[in-house]
Structure formats: C-alpha cells, structure tokens
Design an enzyme around this catalytic site. Sequence first.
Site, mmCIF file in Angstrom:
data_model
loop_
_atom_site.group_PDB
_atom_site.id
_atom_site.type_symbol
_atom_site.label_atom_id
_atom_site.label_comp_id
_atom_site.label_asym_id
_atom_site.label_seq_id
_atom_site.Cartn_x
_atom_site.Cartn_y
_atom_site.Cartn_z
ATOM 1 N N LYS A 13 0.755 -1.292 -0.010
ATOM 2 C CA LYS A 13 0.047 -0.065 -0.064
ATOM 3 C C LYS A 13 0.736 1.276 0.015
ATOM 4 O O LYS A 13 0.529 2.126 -0.847
ATOM 5 C CB LYS A 13 -0.897 0.015 1.266
ATOM 6 C CG LYS A 13 -2.041 -0.903 1.327
ATOM 7 C CD LYS A 13 -3.043 -0.896 2.391
ATOM 8 C CE LYS A 13 -2.231 -1.050 3.855
ATOM 9 N NZ LYS A 13 -1.593 -2.128 4.267
ATOM 10 N N ARG A 88 -9.456 0.655 8.788
ATOM 11 C CA ARG A 88 -8.762 -0.675 9.075
ATOM 12 C C ARG A 88 -9.769 -1.537 9.720
ATOM 13 O O ARG A 88 -9.708 -2.698 10.179
ATOM 14 C CB ARG A 88 -7.485 -0.579 9.820
ATOM 15 C CG ARG A 88 -6.363 -0.819 9.150
ATOM 16 C CD ARG A 88 -5.216 -0.394 9.943
ATOM 17 N NE ARG A 88 -3.956 -1.270 9.759
ATOM 18 C CZ ARG A 88 -2.946 -0.508 9.240
ATOM 19 N NH1 ARG A 88 -2.693 0.685 8.891
ATOM 20 N NH2 ARG A 88 -1.682 -1.148 9.277
ATOM 21 N N ARG A 122 11.755 -5.485 5.021
ATOM 22 C CA ARG A 122 11.254 -3.919 4.839
ATOM 23 C C ARG A 122 12.387 -2.919 5.501
ATOM 24 O O ARG A 122 12.577 -3.128 6.682
ATOM 25 C CB ARG A 122 9.966 -3.753 5.017
ATOM 26 C CG ARG A 122 9.627 -2.375 4.666
ATOM 27 C CD ARG A 122 7.972 -2.337 4.343
ATOM 28 N NE ARG A 122 7.304 -2.521 5.833
ATOM 29 C CZ ARG A 122 5.959 -2.268 6.104
ATOM 30 N NH1 ARG A 122 5.387 -2.089 4.896
ATOM 31 N NH2 ARG A 122 5.574 -2.031 7.223
ATOM 32 N N ARG A 155 11.401 -1.106 10.683
ATOM 33 C CA ARG A 155 10.364 -0.471 11.811
ATOM 34 C C ARG A 155 10.421 -1.677 12.865
ATOM 35 O O ARG A 155 10.528 -3.051 12.899
ATOM 36 C CB ARG A 155 9.056 -0.564 11.339
ATOM 37 C CG ARG A 155 8.889 0.545 10.524
ATOM 38 C CD ARG A 155 7.694 0.617 9.669
ATOM 39 N NE ARG A 155 6.268 -0.050 10.274
ATOM 40 C CZ ARG A 155 5.392 0.174 9.632
ATOM 41 N NH1 ARG A 155 4.859 0.616 8.283
ATOM 42 N NH2 ARG A 155 4.169 -0.763 10.305
ATOM 43 N N ARG A 166 0.185 -8.784 13.485
ATOM 44 C CA ARG A 166 -0.539 -7.702 12.372
ATOM 45 C C ARG A 166 -1.227 -8.325 11.517
ATOM 46 O O ARG A 166 -2.248 -7.974 10.928
ATOM 47 C CB ARG A 166 0.803 -6.888 11.992
ATOM 48 C CG ARG A 166 1.395 -6.117 13.070
ATOM 49 C CD ARG A 166 2.469 -5.561 12.327
ATOM 50 N NE ARG A 166 2.337 -4.387 11.399
ATOM 51 C CZ ARG A 166 3.376 -3.927 10.454
ATOM 52 N NH1 ARG A 166 4.229 -4.803 10.515
ATOM 53 N NH2 ARG A 166 3.285 -3.389 9.581
HETATM 54 P P1 AMP Z 1 1.186 0.870 9.028
HETATM 55 O O1 AMP Z 1 2.112 1.743 8.844
HETATM 56 O O2 AMP Z 1 0.085 1.238 8.162
HETATM 57 O O3 AMP Z 1 1.275 -0.590 9.134
HETATM 58 O O4 AMP Z 1 0.481 1.037 10.458
HETATM 59 C C1 AMP Z 1 1.384 1.020 11.714
HETATM 60 C C2 AMP Z 1 0.544 1.009 12.861
HETATM 61 O O5 AMP Z 1 0.020 2.044 13.117
HETATM 62 C C3 AMP Z 1 -0.788 -0.202 12.837
HETATM 63 O O6 AMP Z 1 0.182 -1.363 13.348
HETATM 64 C C4 AMP Z 1 -1.288 0.381 14.059
HETATM 65 O O7 AMP Z 1 -0.785 0.151 15.286
HETATM 66 C C5 AMP Z 1 -1.412 1.863 13.788
HETATM 67 N N1 AMP Z 1 -2.199 2.198 12.683
HETATM 68 C C6 AMP Z 1 -2.097 2.661 11.427
HETATM 69 N N2 AMP Z 1 -3.290 2.925 10.824
HETATM 70 C C7 AMP Z 1 -4.351 2.614 11.570
HETATM 71 C C8 AMP Z 1 -5.650 2.516 11.411
HETATM 72 N N3 AMP Z 1 -6.436 2.848 10.501
HETATM 73 N N4 AMP Z 1 -6.501 2.236 12.858
HETATM 74 C C9 AMP Z 1 -5.923 1.682 13.966
HETATM 75 N N5 AMP Z 1 -4.536 1.566 13.981
HETATM 76 C C10 AMP Z 1 -3.704 2.141 12.908
#
Ligand code: AMP
Length: 215
Positions: A13, A88, A122, A155, A166
Amino acid sequence: MIIILLGAPGAGKGTYAARLSKLLDLPNISTGDLVRDEIRSRSTFGNKAKEYSEKGLLVPDNLITDILKYRIIKDDYKNGFILDGFPRTVRQAELLQDIISIDVVVNIAVPDDVIIDRLSSRLNCRNCGAIYNAKHLKPKRDMICDLCNGPLYQRKDDTPPIIQNRLNVYKKETAPLINYYAKQSILKQFIAQNPQASPDETVKDIVKLLHDVIS
Ligand code: AMP
C-alpha cells in the site's frame, strides 16, 4: 477524488500510494506514518498509540479517526487524496463515511508467504518515509535513502512475532472491509500479474484498473 488502498500489512500500500500520488497528482495520507510521527513527538495521542502500535495492534477507532479528521481538513487535501492504512475496521469505515464520500477502493491481494518475506526485510527512510526492501528493492547505497539521503531503518513492528500479530489483526478486523466496499460497488480487486515486476511497473497496472474512475 478520494482513493482508498486496502490490503494486508506488506501488501505494498505505502509503496504504491507514493507512486500513485505522483502519477495522479493527489496527496497521500498514511495513517501509519501519522501514528509514527505522533509517537516520535510524544504527543498525548502518540503516547497512547505507542502501546498498541508496538504490539502490532490497532489504535482505537475514535483516536485514529480524530487524527485523520484533523489532517484532511487542511487545504492541501481539498481536491482529494489517497488513503493508505485507513480504514482498518468496519467501524472506521462507518466513521469515514460520515465525513467524506469515497470514489474507489483498491484491494491489493498478496499471498501470506510473500507478505511475511517482504515485511521481514522491509526498510524505511527515517527522514521521508520512502520504503525499500533489503532483498527485493535495495537502495543504491547501503542503508541510505535514494530520494533524500536519509538513514534507513527497520520498523520495530516488522519483526517476526509482531508481523504475525499484525496479520492476525488484519484478517479479523480489516479483511471484512473487502465485502463492505464490494457491497457498495466501489471495490476494485488488484492482483499483481507479475510478482517480480518493479513497483513502478505494477503501479501502472493499478492506474489502468482505475481508468474509468479517473478519466
Ligand atoms: P502501518 O504503517 O499502516 O502498518 O501502521 C502502523 C501501525 O499504526 C499499525 O500497526 C497500528 O498500530 C497503527 N495504525 C495505522 N493505521 C491505523 C488505523 N487505521 N487504525 C488503527 N491503527 C492504525
């Protein structure tokens, strides 16, 4: 034009959102980046979000939706945007619907084994957020961003036990959104035809898929 990119963590994404943003001249918003920025700045939201994020869990719906709302009222987003990482959960999708009208949702489907392999290698730029991969999308110089010369890092949540958490959270909380948007007839399924293709090539196929919406 408001485009949502849906998909498991590691589906691509963020990688595609950055490229689509340039091709379509639309800003992209990554809620993951918003969360990491807040954690880094130790804001009240960031301190709360950290507990969830570091375990690979979702930040509560109301908290993350408020952060997003605050962002999209800015002038830069008045002509639309690409959303990466939001919604999400079905609850977030409902809250979003109360604020804006979505044009199209692209679901990026990628098999689990590819995701686990991608996430565990990554790399992200600490400075501009660009995404690389130590195996499949190497930077030109070791651990240095091609775009801004910033340092690359892995990360904390891209390590095996957290990756599995996740993915479990994705299947339980986020995957139901595929049906949710299919029922609204705004879903487009994207399955990469050639998994070896570069992100630049793949994103052109996503643009083709969006042809009727963006023309
Ligand atoms: P990502 O970089 O999109 O994988 O997001 C990293 C972390 O941010 C996720 O594992 C969640 O803890 C938090 N996060 C990001 N977007 C959301 C969302 N829409 N709802 C809830 N938590 C989020």
